[in-house]
Scaffold this motif. Structure first.
Motif, mmCIF file in Angstrom:
data_model
loop_
_atom_site.group_PDB
_atom_site.id
_atom_site.type_symbol
_atom_site.label_atom_id
_atom_site.label_comp_id
_atom_site.label_asym_id
_atom_site.label_seq_id
_atom_site.Cartn_x
_atom_site.Cartn_y
_atom_site.Cartn_z
ATOM 1 N N ALA A 185 14.878 -6.372 -45.678
ATOM 2 C CA ALA A 185 15.160 -4.528 -46.445
ATOM 3 C C ALA A 185 13.990 -4.507 -46.162
ATOM 4 O O ALA A 185 13.923 -3.626 -46.287
ATOM 5 C CB ALA A 185 15.101 -5.226 -47.521
ATOM 6 N N LEU A 186 12.731 -5.009 -45.783
ATOM 7 C CA LEU A 186 11.185 -4.292 -45.847
ATOM 8 C C LEU A 186 11.400 -3.240 -44.125
ATOM 9 O O LEU A 186 11.371 -2.374 -44.016
ATOM 10 C CB LEU A 186 10.198 -4.987 -46.228
ATOM 11 N N LEU A 187 11.682 -4.756 -43.465
ATOM 12 C CA LEU A 187 11.741 -4.489 -42.119
ATOM 13 C C LEU A 187 12.779 -3.245 -42.208
ATOM 14 O O LEU A 187 12.132 -2.084 -41.068
ATOM 15 C CB LEU A 187 11.774 -5.183 -40.940
ATOM 16 N N ALA A 188 14.055 -2.723 -42.523
ATOM 17 C CA ALA A 188 15.023 -2.697 -42.117
ATOM 18 C C ALA A 188 14.093 -0.701 -42.879
ATOM 19 O O ALA A 188 15.110 0.297 -41.643
ATOM 20 C CB ALA A 188 16.130 -2.212 -42.817
ATOM 21 N N ILE A 189 13.667 -0.439 -43.555
ATOM 22 C CA ILE A 189 13.325 0.350 -44.043
ATOM 23 C C ILE A 189 12.076 0.693 -42.965
ATOM 24 O O ILE A 189 11.512 2.350 -43.555
ATOM 25 C CB ILE A 189 13.254 0.342 -45.888
ATOM 26 N N GLY A 190 11.715 -0.198 -43.109
ATOM 27 C CA GLY A 190 9.561 -0.064 -43.221
ATOM 28 C C GLY A 190 9.660 1.094 -41.553
ATOM 29 O O GLY A 190 8.914 1.717 -40.704
ATOM 30 N N LEU A 191 10.494 -0.191 -40.454
ATOM 31 C CA LEU A 191 10.587 0.435 -38.875
ATOM 32 C C LEU A 191 10.454 1.835 -38.872
ATOM 33 O O LEU A 191 9.955 2.363 -38.126
ATOM 34 C CB LEU A 191 11.451 -0.423 -38.735
ATOM 35 N N PRO A 192 11.881 2.158 -38.953
ATOM 36 C CA PRO A 192 11.764 3.712 -39.009
ATOM 37 C C PRO A 192 10.948 4.789 -39.886
ATOM 38 O O PRO A 192 10.175 5.723 -39.179
ATOM 39 C CB PRO A 192 13.354 4.363 -39.927
ATOM 40 N N ALA A 193 10.385 4.485 -40.547
ATOM 41 C CA ALA A 193 9.102 5.536 -41.134
ATOM 42 C C ALA A 193 8.364 4.957 -40.212
ATOM 43 O O ALA A 193 7.197 6.286 -40.432
ATOM 44 C CB ALA A 193 9.017 4.272 -42.370
ATOM 45 N N LEU A 194 7.732 3.809 -39.742
ATOM 46 C CA LEU A 194 6.818 3.930 -38.570
ATOM 47 C C LEU A 194 6.298 4.518 -37.917
ATOM 48 O O LEU A 194 5.811 5.267 -37.390
ATOM 49 C CB LEU A 194 6.575 2.122 -38.876
ATOM 50 N N PHE A 195 7.415 4.983 -36.988
ATOM 51 C CA PHE A 195 7.573 5.281 -35.852
ATOM 52 C C PHE A 195 7.913 6.757 -35.978
ATOM 53 O O PHE A 195 7.680 7.678 -35.628
ATOM 54 C CB PHE A 195 9.003 4.533 -34.864
ATOM 55 N N LEU A 196 9.267 7.113 -37.336
ATOM 56 C CA LEU A 196 8.517 8.824 -37.526
ATOM 57 C C LEU A 196 7.717 8.684 -37.735
ATOM 58 O O LEU A 196 6.762 10.528 -37.390
ATOM 59 C CB LEU A 196 10.483 9.115 -39.009
ATOM 60 N N GLY A 197 6.523 8.422 -38.306
ATOM 61 C CA GLY A 197 4.987 8.738 -39.352
ATOM 62 C C GLY A 197 5.027 9.669 -40.244
ATOM 63 O O GLY A 197 6.381 10.197 -40.831
ATOM 64 N N GLY A 198 4.078 10.535 -39.892
ATOM 65 C CA GLY A 198 4.371 11.650 -40.770
ATOM 66 C C GLY A 198 5.017 11.759 -42.780
ATOM 67 O O GLY A 198 4.359 10.558 -43.010
ATOM 68 N N ILE A 199 5.384 12.231 -43.271
ATOM 69 C CA ILE A 199 5.650 12.237 -44.340
ATOM 70 C C ILE A 199 6.284 11.115 -44.851
ATOM 71 O O ILE A 199 5.920 9.660 -45.333
ATOM 72 C CB ILE A 199 6.611 13.188 -45.449
#
Length: 268
Positions: A10-24
């Motif tokens: 679940a953390l990977l599913a949420i974290g990977l998009p946030a990681l590559f989007l960066g910013g907010i």
């Protein structure tokens, strides 16, 4: 183990998009963990008998982390302002009859520095050139420490390493964690230099893995020390199988500091 795996996925599913989007999105993800960790920190020290002011600490962590990530030039004033504000609350608390207000202030200031300031290195890594890739190199190497120590230590651990702090930890598990982190660091250095934008030799990745394996367990033990003193098993129940946010990021804090200065000092 099943809950641990589900939580990790679940953390990977949420974290990977946030990681590559960066910013907010990235700030929201890691800022959330740091803010929840600060809340849990207050819960732990309250169980130890202290009474730091919760909201100045939680809001201070928000202020410090936001400044470090979005406005680095005012990060140090944000830390100073948060600590001074916290002191005002405890001066009032002492005047109202809390004789231990000075100790409460010192404990709260420690939480601001450790979770807010040191924790912000998790944000600083992303702000580096190719920051998303550095996060993908540093944190999985730290996870390699935890995975090796947990899996192999549980199977083969016989000699207790820290009987008071964490009775289940063994020297065999510690050695396994160092071994797996060296392998993990070397592998990701090769992979992200061959198929990604990083400029790392295998031996550089392995050396980072060595230091991660030797040092990041102290982050886990540090939180264990607080929980043992408080008589708690976990810092919270945010993540099934993992405990609270502070349980999850305890070794990340050390890994983030090591990783950030590894990149700044030793990578061309």
């Amino acid at each position: 183990m099943r809950n641990r795996v589900i939580s990790a996925l679940a953390l990977l599913a949420i974290g990977l998009p946030a990681l590559f989007l960066g910013g907010i999105p990235y700030y929201i993800l890691f800022g959330f963990f740091l803010v929840v960790a600060s809340w849990e920190f207050v819960n732990i020290v309250v169980a130890c008998g202290a009474r730091p002011s919760r909201w100045p600490i939680v809001i201070g962590v928000v202020l410090i982390t936001a400044a470090r990530y979005f406005f680095p030039a005012v990060a140090t004033p944000a830390l100073a302002f948060s600590i001074l504000t916290l002191m005002i609350f405890h001066l009032i608390d002492y005047e109202r009859g809390r004789d231990q207000a000075g100790t409460d202030f010192a404990i709260g200031a420690g939480g601001l520095v450790y979770i807010g300031w040191v924790g912000s290195y998790l944000l600083d890594i992303r702000a580096l050139d190719n920051g998303a890739w550095w996060v993908l190199f540093i944190l999985p190497t730290v996870w390699g420490v935890d995975t090796g120590a947990f899996m192999l230590g549980a199977a083969y651990g016989k000699h207790r390493m820290t009987p008071r702090l964490s009775p289940k930890k063994s020297w065999e598990g510690f050695a396994a964690g160092v071994f797996t982190s060296v392998l993990t660091g070397g592998f990701f250095a090769y992979a992200f230099s061959t198929w990604g934008p990083l400029n790392l030799d295998i031996w550089q990745g392995a050396i980072f893995g060595l230091f991660a394996g030797l040092l990041t367990p102290f982050g886990d033990l540090g939180v264990s020390m607080l929980k043992r003193q408080a008589g708690l098993k976990d810092s919270g129940n945010l993540l099934p199988g993992h405990g609270g946010a502070l349980d999850r990021i305890d070794s990340w804090l050390w890994g983030a500091v090591l990783g950030y200065y590894f990149v700044k000092l030793f990578v061309r």
